[in-house]
Design an enzyme around this catalytic site. Structure first.
Site, PDB file in Angstrom:
ATOM      1  N   GLY C  10       0.811  -1.225   0.000  1.00  0.00           N
ATOM      2  CA  GLY C  10       0.000   0.000   0.000  1.00  0.00           C
ATOM      3  C   GLY C  10       0.840   1.268   0.000  1.00  0.00           C
ATOM      4  O   GLY C  10       1.988   1.273   0.429  1.00  0.00           O
ATOM      5  N   GLU C 103       4.669  -6.172   5.394  1.00  0.00           N
ATOM      6  CA  GLU C 103       4.732  -7.572   5.766  1.00  0.00           C
ATOM      7  C   GLU C 103       4.731  -8.499   4.538  1.00  0.00           C
ATOM      8  O   GLU C 103       5.583  -9.387   4.418  1.00  0.00           O
ATOM      9  CB  GLU C 103       3.509  -7.864   6.633  1.00  0.00           C
ATOM     10  CG  GLU C 103       3.629  -9.109   7.438  1.00  0.00           C
ATOM     11  CD  GLU C 103       2.245  -9.534   7.900  1.00  0.00           C
ATOM     12  OE1 GLU C 103       1.234  -9.082   7.337  1.00  0.00           O
ATOM     13  OE2 GLU C 103       2.190 -10.334   8.844  1.00  0.00           O
ATOM     14  N   THR C 125       5.203   0.615   6.486  1.00  0.00           N
ATOM     15  CA  THR C 125       3.764   0.456   6.681  1.00  0.00           C
ATOM     16  C   THR C 125       3.274   1.558   7.590  1.00  0.00           C
ATOM     17  O   THR C 125       3.914   1.863   8.594  1.00  0.00           O
ATOM     18  CB  THR C 125       3.385  -0.893   7.300  1.00  0.00           C
ATOM     19  OG1 THR C 125       2.052  -0.784   7.822  1.00  0.00           O
ATOM     20  CG2 THR C 125       4.276  -1.271   8.468  1.00  0.00           C
ATOM     21  N   ASP C 127       0.884   1.149   9.381  1.00  0.00           N
ATOM     22  CA  ASP C 127       0.287   0.448  10.522  1.00  0.00           C
ATOM     23  C   ASP C 127       1.285   0.193  11.656  1.00  0.00           C
ATOM     24  O   ASP C 127       0.874  -0.159  12.761  1.00  0.00           O
ATOM     25  CB  ASP C 127      -0.296  -0.893  10.069  1.00  0.00           C
ATOM     26  CG  ASP C 127      -1.529  -0.708   9.216  1.00  0.00           C
ATOM     27  OD1 ASP C 127      -2.224   0.314   9.384  1.00  0.00           O
ATOM     28  OD2 ASP C 127      -1.801  -1.572   8.365  1.00  0.00           O
ATOM     29  N   ARG C 162     -22.640  15.482  21.620  1.00  0.00           N
ATOM     30  CA  ARG C 162     -22.862  14.151  21.056  1.00  0.00           C
ATOM     31  C   ARG C 162     -21.559  13.357  21.082  1.00  0.00           C
ATOM     32  O   ARG C 162     -20.476  13.928  21.150  1.00  0.00           O
ATOM     33  CB  ARG C 162     -23.394  14.250  19.621  1.00  0.00           C
ATOM     34  CG  ARG C 162     -22.439  14.902  18.652  1.00  0.00           C
ATOM     35  CD  ARG C 162     -22.867  14.648  17.204  1.00  0.00           C
ATOM     36  NE  ARG C 162     -24.138  15.284  16.882  1.00  0.00           N
ATOM     37  CZ  ARG C 162     -24.331  16.069  15.819  1.00  0.00           C
ATOM     38  NH1 ARG C 162     -23.345  16.325  14.970  1.00  0.00           N
ATOM     39  NH2 ARG C 162     -25.507  16.588  15.563  1.00  0.00           N
ATOM     40  N   GLY C 170      -6.049   0.260  10.658  1.00  0.00           N
ATOM     41  CA  GLY C 170      -5.506  -0.760  11.552  1.00  0.00           C
ATOM     42  C   GLY C 170      -6.386  -1.989  11.597  1.00  0.00           C
ATOM     43  O   GLY C 170      -7.226  -2.112  12.478  1.00  0.00           O
ATOM     44  N   GLU C 221     -10.052   0.065  12.664  1.00  0.00           N
ATOM     45  CA  GLU C 221     -11.045  -0.591  11.808  1.00  0.00           C
ATOM     46  C   GLU C 221     -11.176  -2.085  12.117  1.00  0.00           C
ATOM     47  O   GLU C 221     -12.229  -2.671  11.889  1.00  0.00           O
ATOM     48  CB  GLU C 221     -10.719  -0.384  10.325  1.00  0.00           C
ATOM     49  CG  GLU C 221      -9.370  -0.910   9.915  1.00  0.00           C
ATOM     50  CD  GLU C 221      -8.959  -0.534   8.492  1.00  0.00           C
ATOM     51  OE1 GLU C 221      -9.821  -0.355   7.626  1.00  0.00           O
ATOM     52  OE2 GLU C 221      -7.735  -0.412   8.260  1.00  0.00           O
ATOM     53  N   HIS C 271      -8.635   6.802   3.500  1.00  0.00           N
ATOM     54  CA  HIS C 271      -7.371   6.895   2.776  1.00  0.00           C
ATOM     55  C   HIS C 271      -6.584   8.175   3.037  1.00  0.00           C
ATOM     56  O   HIS C 271      -5.402   8.224   2.706  1.00  0.00           O
ATOM     57  CB  HIS C 271      -7.629   6.754   1.274  1.00  0.00           C
ATOM     58  CG  HIS C 271      -8.086   5.387   0.905  1.00  0.00           C
ATOM     59  ND1 HIS C 271      -7.241   4.300   0.955  1.00  0.00           N
ATOM     60  CD2 HIS C 271      -9.280   4.907   0.519  1.00  0.00           C
ATOM     61  CE1 HIS C 271      -7.906   3.223   0.597  1.00  0.00           C
ATOM     62  NE2 HIS C 271      -9.149   3.555   0.333  1.00  0.00           N
ATOM     63  N   GLN C 273      -5.368   9.052   5.566  1.00  0.00           N
ATOM     64  CA  GLN C 273      -4.293   8.711   6.503  1.00  0.00           C
ATOM     65  C   GLN C 273      -3.031   8.206   5.818  1.00  0.00           C
ATOM     66  O   GLN C 273      -1.983   8.110   6.443  1.00  0.00           O
ATOM     67  CB  GLN C 273      -4.768   7.612   7.480  1.00  0.00           C
ATOM     68  CG  GLN C 273      -5.825   8.076   8.429  1.00  0.00           C
ATOM     69  CD  GLN C 273      -6.551   6.904   9.066  1.00  0.00           C
ATOM     70  OE1 GLN C 273      -6.150   6.404  10.102  1.00  0.00           O
ATOM     71  NE2 GLN C 273      -7.616   6.451   8.431  1.00  0.00           N
TER      72      GLN C 273
END
Lengths: 341, 341, 341, 341
Positions: C10, C103, C125, C127, C162, C170, C221, C271, C273
């Site tokens: 990615g 990975e 990554t 992540d 609210r 993730g 996520e 995306h 991020q």
């Protein structure tokens, strides 16, 4: 003279800047006293008001949100709402109101003024759809956030050769989509004012891929395909009656992927467009709106809304401003003809 | 039809956005050919031009600077400059020019047009001092950068209870100082258009310290104290004839520190105000300027400058636009009376 | 010596910074030649490689994405994939590879190295879940974007009282959620490593409302409720097999709203991020990774991955690094005990 | 148990994040009471302390500066300073202190601890020069601001083909210059730890112009040319004994311009590097430092400083941490050899 200040409707960067300049100029130049009304019209219904002075508005210029709180309460939807509003104003000796809000809040203000409540309106909406003013504050901030997001999405689109659909705010008007789409270099921009043809959109997408670039599609949440085309149905509202966050943007990605055979993804920008610190443009505009609103109060010029015309702030009748929404019109769209599908 | 594009004068965010929209609309809608002129008027003197097409302008919308390069060369200061410009245009079969520049560059354009060169002007300056247009692109970006800097300085000022003087760009006009000062919540704003009284400035500083807040003073580099007051002299130019980076801002900090007895420091923002990616507002404005400039070329409407009036782009005679600078006038300053010393 | 460079997996801010420093140091200090492999392993399967030199890597340091393109192609899933990879390397005289990926890409690299292909890995990554390194580049940028979004959402949450649920990236690890949640001052942070109890989350939400503050819930996520609790089902995958953009975040908002009676909304960052310019931290880390990777190539130290340990860059065996994912462990979560539900 | 919290030395993004996490964890997990000491050690000399509780630390995480105020007061430079400190602590029943500061403040803390005052240190400095910790908070924010400024200056440098010198903070250490220079793609980076040869710098500048690119030179304010070369003298301090804002950077631009014949300008970033909202990295680090500092207090583990080692927070003796400054060492500089002059 004692002046009440209230903020109504959705969160919008610049609300605090208006409150601050109203109070600073009102106190320092005109010697007015101020009260802040809590949570928009709700505070007038429930007698929730508190003194407001210069120390209270220090440091709030760069802060998003509103120190007064907000709500979507409409006093005319409550039995004896008008009477309760009047009673609260009388109880606190409030001589005039500065009402900061969007279409709904200013619509109530228009009616209250007709009923004899002395007030001045300040237009507020990130959607920029209030008539009678070139721009509303909050809009520039929202466009800036959306543009920065589109900038970021370009690199992902290019690296993976996929279509990226960006859904931005705008249920009834396409101002954010148009400005952010143009500023972000989008390949297709879809606005509520112009129902789109999904096949034309796909043609644009295909022509972009042909030259080995990945398309960015910016869509206002209220945009819709032309009649007869597959339409969102039960998906469009969730069980609480909200418009779903993932409405038109996701539908578009699905259709584009199926029709073009190229991968497509959606990003729904959502609430990040309406929060946080206001842009310099919005702080400037909001500050000037506040200064002119308190001038109108001092002049006893009620029932007006301050508005931007070119580089000047003028007063327009509230009744005119709230009669119709300002929409993205055809001539403006035509300017950008080359950029649209 | 073959159209030449050139950018002149100082760096300004949005130049590439104009180039891109001129070329995209010119090619796609009107079938024009384009050449890019290198380094402003210098490229026409030295026959330094190259083809410009859509692939060449891809991806440049968010980039600062200008892909064409720039210079401050004035062809009328070169013997037979006009003849060389004409020769270059003829050699490449250029039928019309799009000239993107500030006061100096557009002044040359005005004269060239009088001499029969068909051209259209696009106003560019971070200083916002071009007459005939509400705003120039680059200005909003500069104001945004300066405002963000002021936001940051507030916390330092408060933590150390010292005056912070922020010197921003603006040799002849105070637009950046005024907008960034208002947006950043400055306590004193000093502009070239209004000579200041150093004692009044110090009074403002003192009154701020009295309530235990630290003052922020925003000063345009061209601001100056009233006649008779201590003035910058040999400090104002360095040995190369540059205005020194550390002119009025440092003088102010020194005077404020000596007169008030409170610590004072200066930050000179300098070139960071003019580089980098343009704001969404500037990309929108620059893109529209480009679209309208190429329309004027197609219409054969030469000798005009595109300009912003409210939300519309109009054409004004170049001669009018370059006759006078647009300055911060008294009524606008008066609006913000409460914020000034 | 001729070195090939490829980027797989990615999009991730900092890829270009690695490519640039590998090539600059390789050419300037060691006199190596370089080729760039297009679209990750796909370029080696399809013989899509091109020369790479210093002019080609100029100006790419601040740019998101990868100038080499990327893909998720796995050569071991193609019959004779390994043979085709070898053939391409041989055809271009490539003596060694620098493989920049996450990975999956590094897993392939590990196997290729076992099969005798000389290569060095660079972990990438957003992540942050690659073992053997303190951090991966791209992560800091993603956390910064998510934190800025949370900052913006605070004002909306407060103004409207609210709950705002923010879904961040993730699927298998909660690093982004944890860092951005802590940095953004979230009230609840939910990570894939720890199944959550929806009633505990609602208790946190309620206690926040009790003191008249609006809660922010940050959820990765891939986070999920404890077994036995209502679970996402058919909603979790869309018809193309993607994880739906609107999975766990929307489910949470719905549950919180129903169980607490307070309004709740979701923002899915998506995306934004992973694109755009890398943070200074990521540029620093990516640049150093590149410098050390080419040093390893020069040393003939193949089968290793460069990694960050404290402030130093070290080499670890690729096989170790790709054996397990790095997850958010219990002791780290316990540090922030007071912030979690 | 009652704990005092104080912040000393220069403004630094993240101070409020430490205060917040110390108080939140201390109250919620350990049931401690807190007092805030005003203006660093000054508050202990003058008995200026006030209660500190959770409502007081709400919303301060993203704010720059320190809600407690700061000063550079050293109690050991006041006669009976130590006695007055003890008296204040006793008068308020303070059992332990959390001291957040840089080298000077922690030096005082080291000595106070030797004298029997129970305290825990938290390292703070944008300069990153505290020994015993991988990073200090505030540094990442400063590097990010400087990098963004360098990004902006690139376009100006390119558009005008001139050298731009960027002077960043760092009187004794080059951490900011090195990180921001590498992240910003500078062509020359000059740090206090390595006296530079002005002719080598000019060679780098010339070689950059030869390939028609404009050089960026990043210089720490404390960098200096090698012995024997023209040196700053009376210019280096102004009449108040401040280091002048415009020291080494302006000198460099002047020398480069004279020696190379190419235009050169300076931007001095100044105080904008130390103010404003902390980066996500700094909020994470500052929050963790706070959590671990209050753990050390609970453990009665005094005389220590919390510090970052890899991804873990550990405790180191204050005496060790304050013994020497952490400087940019030769091996690290050598890593970036290709980027330096």
């Amino acid at each position: 003279m004692k002046v009440g200040v209230l903020t109504g409707g959705g969160d919008c960067p610049g609300l605090n800047a208006v409150i601050r300049s109203v109070v600073r100029k009102g106190v320092q130049e005109y010697g007015f006293d101020f009260v802040g009304v809590r949570d928009g019209w709700l505070g007038l219904l429930q007698d929730d008001v508190a003194p407001l002075d210069i120390p209270r508005v220090r440091g709030i210029l760069p802060r998003g949100g509103t120190i007064l709180g907000s709500s979507r309460t409409n006093p005319f939807k409550h039995e004896d709402g008008l009477r309760r509003v009047r009673r609260t104003l009388a109880a606190h000796g409030v001589d005039a109101l500065v009402v900061i809000g969007g279409e709904d809040t200013l619509g109530v203000a228009t009616e209250l003024h007709r009923q004899g409540v002395p007030l001045v309106g300040v237009p507020k909406t990130i959607d920029n759809d209030v008539s009678g003013t070139d721009y509303t504050f909050g809009f520039d901030t929202a466009v800036g956030i959306a543009t920065e997001a589109i900038d970021r999405l370009h690199t992902t689109a290019e690296s993976h050769m996929r279509t990226l659909v960006v859904e931005v705010m705008g249920r009834h008007s396409g101002w954010i989509a148009l400005h952010a789409g143009v500023a972000g270099g989008a390949n297709v921009i879809l606005v509520p004012e112009r129902p789109f043809d999904i096949e034309q959109v796909c043609d644009q997408v295909r022509s972009r891929f042909k030259i080995r670039y990945a398309p960015i599609v910016v869509v206002a949440e209220g945009a819709a395909p032309r009649q007869g085309q597959t339409v969102l149905k039960d998906e469009s509202l969730d069980e609480f009656g909200h418009v779903r966050l993932s409405g038109i943007g996701e539908w578009l990605a699905r259709e584009i992927q199926q029709r073009t055979g190229h991968d497509a993804r959606t990003t729904v920008l959502g609430h990040i467009q309406r929060g946080g610190t206001p842009s310099a443009f919005d702080r400037w505009l909001a500050t000037r709106f506040g200064l002119h609103a308190i001038d109108a109060v001092r002049d006893g010029d009620f029932g007006v809304m301050v508005s931007l015309r070119g580089t000047r702030i003028v007063r327009v009748p509230l009744a005119d401003a709230t009669a119709t929404k300002k929409v993205v019109d055809q001539p403006l769209c035509d300017e950008f003809g080359v950029f649209f599908g």
